[in-house]
Design a protein around this motif. Structure first.
Motif, mmCIF file in Angstrom:
data_model
loop_
_atom_site.group_PDB
_atom_site.id
_atom_site.type_symbol
_atom_site.label_atom_id
_atom_site.label_comp_id
_atom_site.label_asym_id
_atom_site.label_seq_id
_atom_site.Cartn_x
_atom_site.Cartn_y
_atom_site.Cartn_z
ATOM 1 N N ILE A 22 0.857 -1.191 0.000
ATOM 2 C CA ILE A 22 0.000 0.000 0.000
ATOM 3 C C ILE A 22 0.893 1.240 0.000
ATOM 4 N N PRO A 23 0.660 2.192 -0.918
ATOM 5 C CA PRO A 23 1.530 3.365 -1.020
ATOM 6 C C PRO A 23 1.205 4.488 -0.026
ATOM 7 N N VAL A 24 0.777 4.119 1.190
ATOM 8 C CA VAL A 24 0.455 5.090 2.232
ATOM 9 C C VAL A 24 1.084 4.586 3.531
ATOM 10 N N ASP A 25 1.610 5.515 4.336
ATOM 11 C CA ASP A 25 2.284 5.095 5.577
ATOM 12 C C ASP A 25 1.278 4.557 6.600
ATOM 13 N N ILE A 26 1.791 3.777 7.541
ATOM 14 C CA ILE A 26 0.931 3.099 8.514
ATOM 15 C C ILE A 26 0.200 4.068 9.433
ATOM 16 N N TYR A 27 0.790 5.235 9.684
ATOM 17 C CA TYR A 27 0.139 6.215 10.562
ATOM 18 C C TYR A 27 -1.092 6.793 9.871
ATOM 19 N N GLU A 28 -0.947 7.205 8.618
ATOM 20 C CA GLU A 28 -2.074 7.774 7.875
ATOM 21 C C GLU A 28 -3.124 6.714 7.557
ATOM 22 N N LEU A 29 -2.702 5.449 7.472
ATOM 23 C CA LEU A 29 -3.662 4.365 7.262
ATOM 24 C C LEU A 29 -4.529 4.128 8.498
ATOM 25 N N GLY A 30 -4.112 4.654 9.651
ATOM 26 C CA GLY A 30 -4.864 4.448 10.885
ATOM 27 C C GLY A 30 -4.528 3.148 11.577
ATOM 28 N N LEU A 31 -3.354 2.597 11.263
ATOM 29 C CA LEU A 31 -2.958 1.321 11.864
ATOM 30 C C LEU A 31 -2.368 1.471 13.264
ATOM 31 N N VAL A 32 -2.012 2.697 13.650
ATOM 32 C CA VAL A 32 -1.430 2.936 14.972
ATOM 33 C C VAL A 32 -2.554 3.385 15.912
ATOM 34 N N TYR A 33 -2.825 2.568 16.910
ATOM 35 C CA TYR A 33 -3.910 2.852 17.846
ATOM 36 C C TYR A 33 -3.448 3.635 19.069
ATOM 37 N N LYS A 34 -2.228 3.370 19.526
ATOM 38 C CA LYS A 34 -1.773 4.031 20.762
ATOM 39 C C LYS A 34 -0.262 4.172 20.747
ATOM 40 N N ILE A 35 0.201 5.342 21.195
ATOM 41 C CA ILE A 35 1.628 5.581 21.420
ATOM 42 C C ILE A 35 1.744 6.069 22.858
ATOM 43 N N ASP A 36 2.521 5.343 23.655
ATOM 44 C CA ASP A 36 2.716 5.730 25.048
ATOM 45 C C ASP A 36 4.210 5.798 25.327
ATOM 46 N N VAL A 37 4.652 6.953 25.800
ATOM 47 C CA VAL A 37 6.059 7.119 26.170
ATOM 48 C C VAL A 37 6.131 7.038 27.690
ATOM 49 N N ALA A 38 6.784 5.995 28.188
ATOM 50 C CA ALA A 38 6.903 5.785 29.633
ATOM 51 C C ALA A 38 7.924 6.752 30.229
ATOM 52 N N ASP A 39 7.919 6.846 31.554
ATOM 53 C CA ASP A 39 8.854 7.739 32.243
ATOM 54 C C ASP A 39 10.305 7.436 31.915
ATOM 55 N N ASP A 40 10.613 6.161 31.668
ATOM 56 C CA ASP A 40 11.997 5.795 31.356
ATOM 57 C C ASP A 40 12.313 5.926 29.857
ATOM 58 N N MET A 41 11.378 6.548 29.102
ATOM 59 C CA MET A 41 11.521 6.799 27.657
ATOM 60 C C MET A 41 11.453 5.527 26.812
ATOM 61 N N THR A 42 10.802 4.501 27.372
ATOM 62 C CA THR A 42 10.445 3.337 26.579
ATOM 63 C C THR A 42 9.154 3.690 25.852
ATOM 64 N N VAL A 43 9.096 3.387 24.568
ATOM 65 C CA VAL A 43 7.907 3.698 23.777
ATOM 66 C C VAL A 43 7.100 2.415 23.576
ATOM 67 N N ASN A 44 5.830 2.469 23.962
ATOM 68 C CA ASN A 44 4.919 1.345 23.807
ATOM 69 C C ASN A 44 3.888 1.720 22.744
ATOM 70 N N ILE A 45 3.805 0.892 21.704
ATOM 71 C CA ILE A 45 2.913 1.175 20.591
ATOM 72 C C ILE A 45 1.948 0.007 20.412
ATOM 73 N N ASP A 46 0.650 0.338 20.359
ATOM 74 C CA ASP A 46 -0.369 -0.634 19.973
ATOM 75 C C ASP A 46 -0.718 -0.318 18.531
ATOM 76 N N MET A 47 -0.635 -1.325 17.691
ATOM 77 C CA MET A 47 -0.963 -1.126 16.290
ATOM 78 C C MET A 47 -1.637 -2.369 15.741
ATOM 79 N N THR A 48 -2.206 -2.220 14.574
ATOM 80 C CA THR A 48 -2.868 -3.335 13.925
ATOM 81 C C THR A 48 -2.363 -3.437 12.499
ATOM 82 N N LEU A 49 -2.968 -4.315 11.754
ATOM 83 C CA LEU A 49 -2.640 -4.506 10.340
ATOM 84 C C LEU A 49 -3.927 -4.406 9.548
#
Length: 103
Positions: A22-49
C-alpha cells in the motif's frame, strides 16, 4: 527531551513506515492505535494490520521497532499487535483516502 517531544518524533518516524503493498504510511492508514512514552523513555505502541494474515506483518513490526529505537532519547520500543477494534478504511486519514482513491 520531554515525553511529548519523543511522541512527536515517534509519529514523524511512523510516517516513514509503509505496508509494502500500500503506497500510504501506517500512521495515515490508521494502523497505529496508541503511542505511550513511559517515564523511562520506553515507547509502547499498539498497532494493527489491514488484515490479520498480512504477509508483511513481521517486516512492518520490525521496521517500526528499528525506526522508533533509532530516535535519540528512546530507550526501547515495544510493539504490540492488536486486532480489536478491527481496522477498516474509515480509520484512514483523509489524505490516505485521497491517495488510495476513496475520496
Amino acid at each position: 527531551m520531554t515525553r511529548l517531544e519523543i511522541e512527536e518524533k515517534v509519529v514523524k518516524m511512523l510516517k516513514t513506515v509503509y505496508d509494502p503493498e500500500i503506497p500510504v504510511d501506517i500512521y495515515e492508514l490508521g494502523l497505529v492505535y496508541k503511542i505511550d512514552v513511559a517515564d523511562d523513555m520506553t515507547v509502547n505502541i499498539d498497532m494493527t494490520l489491514t488484515a490479520p494474515n498480512c504477509p508483511a506483518a513481521d517486516f512492518i513490526v520490525e521496521d517500526v521497532r528499528q525506526k522508533v529505537e533509532s530516535i535519540d532519547g528512546v530507550k526501547a520500543a515495544n510493539i504490540r499487535l492488536v486486532f480489536e477494534p478491527e481496522w477498516d478504511k474509515d480509520m484512514m486519514s483523509d489524505e490516505a483516502k485521497l491517495e488510495l482513491g476513496f475520496l
